[in-house]
Design an enzyme around this catalytic site. Structure first.
Site, short mmCIF file in Angstrom:
data_model
loop_
_atom_site.label_atom_id
_atom_site.label_comp_id
_atom_site.label_asym_id
_atom_site.label_seq_id
_atom_site.Cartn_x
_atom_site.Cartn_y
_atom_site.Cartn_z
N LYS A 96 1.08 -1.24 -0.20
CA LYS A 96 0.15 -0.65 0.08
C LYS A 96 1.11 1.67 -0.08
O LYS A 96 1.29 1.45 0.88
CB LYS A 96 -0.85 -0.58 0.73
CG LYS A 96 -1.44 1.06 1.62
CD LYS A 96 -2.50 1.52 2.59
CE LYS A 96 -3.54 2.32 2.52
NZ LYS A 96 -3.94 2.95 4.00
N GLY A 157 -8.33 9.30 10.42
CA GLY A 157 -8.02 9.26 11.71
C GLY A 157 -9.38 10.57 11.98
O GLY A 157 -9.13 10.19 13.99
N ALA A 183 -9.40 5.65 5.18
CA ALA A 183 -9.40 6.66 6.09
C ALA A 183 -10.41 7.39 5.63
O ALA A 183 -11.66 7.88 5.36
CB ALA A 183 -8.34 7.44 5.95
N GLY A 184 -11.07 7.35 7.06
CA GLY A 184 -12.25 8.49 8.03
C GLY A 184 -13.85 8.01 7.82
O GLY A 184 -14.07 8.64 8.55
N ASN A 205 -9.89 1.74 10.68
CA ASN A 205 -9.09 1.25 11.56
C ASN A 205 -9.34 2.28 13.15
O ASN A 205 -10.13 1.40 14.14
CB ASN A 205 -7.52 1.34 11.52
CG ASN A 205 -6.80 0.96 12.38
OD1 ASN A 205 -6.86 1.99 13.54
ND2 ASN A 205 -6.01 0.30 12.90
N THR A 206 -9.81 3.35 12.66
CA THR A 206 -9.35 3.87 14.17
C THR A 206 -11.86 3.86 14.61
O THR A 206 -11.51 3.43 15.75
CB THR A 206 -9.75 5.33 14.02
OG1 THR A 206 -8.31 5.94 13.24
CG2 THR A 206 -9.73 6.42 15.03
#
Length: 255
Positions: A96, A157, A183-184, A205-206
């Protein structure tokens, strides 16, 4: 789903939920694999090689495909060096590309990403580039040999969701590669919406790592991703400006 696999680099995956790197913990990895069904987990090479007390690699099952990333790279040259090191130490050919020359907003540098993608794809890597959702950059990544494009939904994040929704829709319509929203994404409902739009997969993830109940949130993401994919495959119902009865009422009114 077995009859609707995600195809990346000549390999088939039944899960369309990918665990991103960042807030790693044993509990998070266990939840992602056991509850969310993740078959791909990203790995920041610098963290894996940092000699931490609890080596996270020991907790990732062998059945899971590692997706090393070039986190920390500020330009194409640094990303290429990290990718080649990753393959050299045995983490495979999936990579990635993350190139962020801006340290405040952590937005991907599309120009440097395109350069790195072209060189690494020619070098035999399966390249999944993290990008800002720009159509021209996405087309250049296709020409460069990317295996997918990974546009951000919101700054990394933040859990703000699909801030770039309209641009991601353009990529889904125009790019003949899997579009993985990365992301996001902060809620299962946002993951579901992205899948309804035609995204091939979701990386998060977050949103899972910071949940009050990590296993339950991981399961919620699995169900949301699956529901969104099924809705996309089924074909969403039409939208009308005026009300319309779902059942024919004329016969009843005339009697």
């Amino acid at each position: 789903m077995k009859n609707d696999p995600l195809l990346l680099g000549g390999r088939e995956f039944t899960s369309r939920f990918i665990l991103g790197s960042g807030k790693y913990s044993v509990a998070l990895i266990d939840a992602a694999v056991e509850e969310a069904g993740a078959e791909i987990i990203t790995l920041a090479l610098r963290r894996a090689e940092a000699g931490e007390k609890d080596n996270i690699m020991e907790h990732i099952p062998e059945t899971v495909t590692l997706l090393p990333n070039t986190s920390g790279a500020r330009n194409a040259d640094e990303a290429i060096r990290i990718a080649r090191l990753s393959r050299e130490v045995g983490y495979g050919s999936f990579i990635k590309i993350e190139i962020m020359s801006d340290t405040k907003y952590l937005l991907p540098d599309n120009n440097e990403t395109i350069k790195a993608t072209e060189i690494l794809a020619k070098d035999g890597f399966v390249v999944l580039p993290y990008m800002y959702p720009d159509l021209y950059a996405a087309r250049a990544l296709v020409s460069a040999g990317a295996a997918a494009v990974m546009p951000l939904g919101a700054p990394i994040g933040t859990n703000k969701g699909l801030c770039t929704k309209e641009f991601i829709k353009i990529l889904v319509r125009e790019i003949d590669l899997p579009v993985i929203v990365d992301a996001g994404i902060g809620r299962p409902s946002q993951a579901c919406e992205a899948m309804e739009m035609g995204a091939a997969a979701i990386m998060a993830n977050t949103a899972v790592a910071t949940a009050g109940n990590v296993p339950l949130m991981a399961r919620a993401f699995k169900e949301a991703v699956r529901a969104g994919r099924n809705a996309y495959l089924a074909g969403l119902g039409r939208i009308k400006e005026e009300a319309a009865a779902s059942d024919p009422l004329t016969g009843f009114l005339d009697s």
